[in-house]
Write a protein that holds these residues in place. Structure first.
Motif, PDB file in Angstrom:
ATOM      1  N   LEU A  56       3.841  11.155  -6.615  1.00  0.00           N
ATOM      2  CA  LEU A  56       4.800  10.682  -5.622  1.00  0.00           C
ATOM      3  C   LEU A  56       4.326   9.445  -4.850  1.00  0.00           C
ATOM      4  N   CYS A  57       3.065   9.433  -4.438  1.00  0.00           N
ATOM      5  CA  CYS A  57       2.540   8.303  -3.658  1.00  0.00           C
ATOM      6  C   CYS A  57       2.011   7.190  -4.541  1.00  0.00           C
ATOM      7  N   ASP A  96      -7.684   5.556   6.518  1.00  0.00           N
ATOM      8  CA  ASP A  96      -6.606   4.635   6.141  1.00  0.00           C
ATOM      9  C   ASP A  96      -5.245   5.233   6.484  1.00  0.00           C
ATOM     10  N   LEU A  97      -5.105   6.528   6.217  1.00  0.00           N
ATOM     11  CA  LEU A  97      -3.851   7.215   6.527  1.00  0.00           C
ATOM     12  C   LEU A  97      -3.594   7.212   8.028  1.00  0.00           C
ATOM     13  N   ILE A 156       0.843  -1.193   0.000  1.00  0.00           N
ATOM     14  CA  ILE A 156       0.000   0.000   0.000  1.00  0.00           C
ATOM     15  C   ILE A 156       0.880   1.244   0.000  1.00  0.00           C
ATOM     16  N   ALA A 157       0.507   2.232  -0.805  1.00  0.00           N
ATOM     17  CA  ALA A 157       1.271   3.482  -0.900  1.00  0.00           C
ATOM     18  C   ALA A 157       1.542   4.054   0.500  1.00  0.00           C
ATOM     19  N   ASP A 158       2.796   4.382   0.781  1.00  0.00           N
ATOM     20  CA  ASP A 158       3.168   4.878   2.109  1.00  0.00           C
ATOM     21  C   ASP A 158       2.948   6.392   2.178  1.00  0.00           C
ATOM     22  N   VAL A 159       1.691   6.781   2.201  1.00  0.00           N
ATOM     23  CA  VAL A 159       1.332   8.200   2.238  1.00  0.00           C
ATOM     24  C   VAL A 159       1.811   8.842   3.536  1.00  0.00           C
ATOM     25  N   GLY A 160       1.803   8.073   4.622  1.00  0.00           N
ATOM     26  CA  GLY A 160       2.227   8.606   5.915  1.00  0.00           C
ATOM     27  C   GLY A 160       3.666   9.082   5.921  1.00  0.00           C
ATOM     28  N   ARG A 167       9.046   2.950  -5.517  1.00  0.00           N
ATOM     29  CA  ARG A 167       7.991   3.591  -4.722  1.00  0.00           C
ATOM     30  C   ARG A 167       8.058   3.077  -3.279  1.00  0.00           C
ATOM     31  N   LEU A 168       7.813   3.994  -2.334  1.00  0.00           N
ATOM     32  CA  LEU A 168       7.753   3.638  -0.927  1.00  0.00           C
ATOM     33  C   LEU A 168       6.379   3.061  -0.617  1.00  0.00           C
TER      34      LEU A 168
END
Length: 698
Positions: A319-320, A553-554, A277-281, A328-329
């Motif tokens: 970016l995310c 989710d974030l 999952i995209a590491d938005v945090g 991608r992180l």
């Protein structure tokens, strides 16, 4: 030190309303702390956690037959207070008992009849509307605005100096100056006159104004997003490097914000599934400008021609987003399953990935279901992975259904636009095996995260879904009996739903009963208290897999990240989370409902624009709902609903039969029931009300 927790604990022990003096005396408050006590009590009253009576006494809400929640207004002027506390039934509010509340206001209501759950709103804690879109009308007695939103049950008075040049019949945006109170009518000022929409795209703009959706991000949030490009990517050594693992994103054709990617291998025990999952945090920290705006928005809103995103495009689409062929992180959930689909183990960690391919649902269906030679050759190096995913999906789904999860397969509309943005078709959206596959993997990841955090005893946000209100089961039972699919059953309980869905599978009544069951269910929502998810038959469930488009989710990402990094959270941090999460849960649930409302409004608008040149044409349709006022009918050729009013059924006098939820002709004995097919004519397309009015043929 006076805290909310101290006072909340005090009120759990009281058996009657108490005065300020009694509170200060029993808590042994010093003179220096009196001011702090007053402020804290005021905060608790404003938050709806305690109540202050007219004679100045304080008491806990639940001990005084009061509930705090959101007012869900209906067109008829009545409504329901949806309790904030899990497990509490909704309270019906008659038109005379709404106390000037508007739809989505946060209120306190007194329950006046416990058996019928009737009540009266006694206090409005938070107003949801500051601006209203409506029609400016100049009458003999003065000026006023008639709201377009039918859940607002009153007109707004406009003084001559506040009309802003508006003319009779203009569509306007009015800013509320005074809310209705103590028999005083509400008043407002005109802040903008709107042009009447002359294209479907202009109609979408009008709905954005109508629901006060954000059009642009604050300058500070944009600056933060842009600045992230100049930051070097985090050292890969701090993360688990999964760039050598075959990984794919699977999403819709038009998607640009890729939250998730998946990987799979076969193991000796069964399967190992990675959900990345995209590491938005990593990019959006607590209380940053980006975070504050994301929290305010709560969710992205999706329209046929655009997205109103929760995060700026620099993040959501770049970016995310887990785009292919680039580092991608991610935040990865690694799960081991045995051959029967039972989860053996789950690990959680920050990672760095590369998605090999950006796949679409259509493409994966061609590979797995259609066995298209060209598509299989194109992705030959991933064929084994896709086949394992297909196996895994079938095993997980069968296990979920067996435990009692409700498996709805309801048709959804999809609006197809031409190059000018005009609707050229409204069709049944395709939902194929690839959709189900990704859904099963995301469900597994969400559940794994929820179980892990709950096991650690760390405060978090859960996605909860309560059992249906018993009163709402009555209509469902009537419809089921009227179809004749299930015979002999006088009562149907929520636990009977899975078997019922199985019985009606592939019958003519399947879609109708599915809709009725869905309508009988409560809305899922976010809560810091876990009571399980009825629809999924899950004891512990959360939302973790879409942090680009959903704020909860974030939040869960951050909490899981803290738990992994610090092993044990301090007591201070635990209290901070306990204090913070209830407000986030309430606001996120509220914004989710607003997004649903906006998406429905745009869909209704697209339907009337699509049908406006079809006046007089005849179509085959199916009755999907019957009311005392007429029939709601969905056309067969297009995924479009219209309403056939009983007054336009001129071949007889029709009477509504509540027991069978059908209309019966008094003389000719003709009956109209849910699921019946008939031919209708497009008699009117009301662009203003976004309604399609039907006439009966033959």
């Amino acid at each position: 030190m006076i805290t909310k927790e101290t006072i909340a604990a005090f009120f759990k022990k009281v058996s009657r309303p108490v005065s300020f003096r009694e509170i200060s005396s029993q808590l042994q408050i010093s003179k220096l702390e009196i001011g702090g006590l007053r402020r804290t009590l005021k905060e608790l009253v404003n938050g709806g956690e305690i109540i202050r009576t007219r004679n100045g006494l304080y008491g806990p809400v639940e001990e005084m037959n009061l509930i705090t929640g959101y007012f869900e207004a209906h067109k008829g002027g009545y409504g329901f207070v949806i309790s904030e506390k899990p497990g509490e039934r909704d309270v019906f509010i008659s038109p005379r008992a709404i106390f000037g509340a508007m739809g989505k206001d946060r209120v306190v209501a007194r329950i006046e009849n416990m058996e019928r759950r009737d009540g009266r709103i006694i206090r409005i804690l938070e107003r949801s509307h500051t601006r209203v879109v409506g029609t400016f009308e100049a009458g003999k007695t003065g000026f006023y605005v008639r709201p377009k939103n039918k859940s607002i049950p009153f007109d707004l008075i406009i003084s001559p100096k506040e009309r802003g040049g508006a003319k009779n019949g203009d569509n306007v945006i009015a800013e509320i100056i005074n809310y209705p109170q103590n028999m005083r009518p509400p008043s407002a000022r005109i802040i903008k006159t709107l042009e009447r929409p002359d294209t479907p795209l202009a109609e979408v703009e009008s709905i954005i104004d109508e629901l006060n959706l954000p059009r642009r991000f604050p300058h500070e949030a944009h600056e933060e997003a842009t600045a992230l490009y100049s930051q070097p990517m985090e050292d890969a050594k701090k993360r688990k490097d999964l760039r050598g693992l075959p990984t794919v994103t699977i999403d819709g054709e038009r998607a640009k914000d890729f939250d998730d990617a998946v990987s799979i291998i076969r193991t000796d025990a069964g399967y190992r599934l990675w959900v990345h999952i995209a590491d938005v945090g990593h990019y959006v920290g607590w209380d940053s400008a980006l975070d504050i705006e994301a929290r305010k928005r709560g969710t992205s809103v999706y329209f046929p021609d655009r997205v109103v995103p929760m995060l700026p495009k620099e993040l959501s689409e770049d970016l995310c987003s887990l785009k292919p062929k680039v580092d991608r992180l991610a935040f990865t959930v690694e799960m081991d399953f045995d051959a029967r689909g039972e989860k053996i183990d789950a690990k959680f960690y920050p990672s760095i990935i590369i998605s090999n391919e950006r796949m679409t649902y259509t493409s994966v269906k061609k590979v797995l279901v259609d066995e298209n030679p060209e598509e299989r050759k194109r992705y030959d190096y991933l064929l084994r992975d896709f086949e394992l995913m297909g196996e895994m999906c079938n095993i997980l789904k069968a296990r979920r259904i067996k435990r009692g999860s409700l498996d709805f397969d309801l048709p959804e509309p999809e609006v197809l636009l031409d190059i000018q943005g005009n609707p050229e078709a409204i069709i049944k959206a395709e939902r194929n095996f690839a959709h189900m596959m990704i859904e099963e993997f995301m469900l597994s990841a969400n559940e794994a995260v929820a179980v892990h955090l709950e096991g650690l005893g760390i405060p978090s946000l859960y996605r909860i879904h309560e059992e249906p209100d018993p009163l709402k089961m009555e209509d469902l039972i009537k419809v089921i009996h009227s179809t004749g699919v299930v015979k002999g059953a006088k009562t149907i309980r929520p636990k009977d739903f899975p078997l019922l869905l199985k019985k009606i599978k592939d019958t003519e009544a399947e879609e109708i009963i599915n809709y009725m069951i869905l309508r009988s269910l409560k809305q899922a929502k976010y809560s810091p208290a876990n009571i399980g998810h009825f629809g999924l038959a899950s004891e512990s469930y959360t939302h973790f897999t879409s942090p680009i488009r959903r704020y909860p989710d974030l939040v869960v990402h951050r909490i899981l990240g803290e738990a992994l990094a610090k092993k044990r959270l301090s007591d201070k941090r635990l209290k901070e989370l306990e204090s913070l999460l209830p407000d986030i849960a309430l606001h996120s649930s509220r914004m989710e409902r607003q997004a649903d409302e906006a998406e429905r409004a745009v869909l209704d608008a697209m339907r009337v624009w699509f049908m406006r040149d079809k006046l007089g044409e005849e179509f085959e349709g199916k009755i999907v709902s019957v009311t005392p006022y007429g029939l709601k009918i969905r056309l067969k050729d297009y995924f479009v609903h219209g309403f056939l009013h009983v007054s336009f059924m001129t071949d007889d006098f029709y009477k509504y039969d509540e027991k069978t939820m059908s209309l019966h002709g008094i003389h000719k004995k003709k009956t109209y029931s849910i699921g019946e097919e008939l031919t209708v004519r497009i008699d009117k397309v009301d662009m203003e009300e976004r309604e399609i009015v039907l006439g009966l043929c033959g």
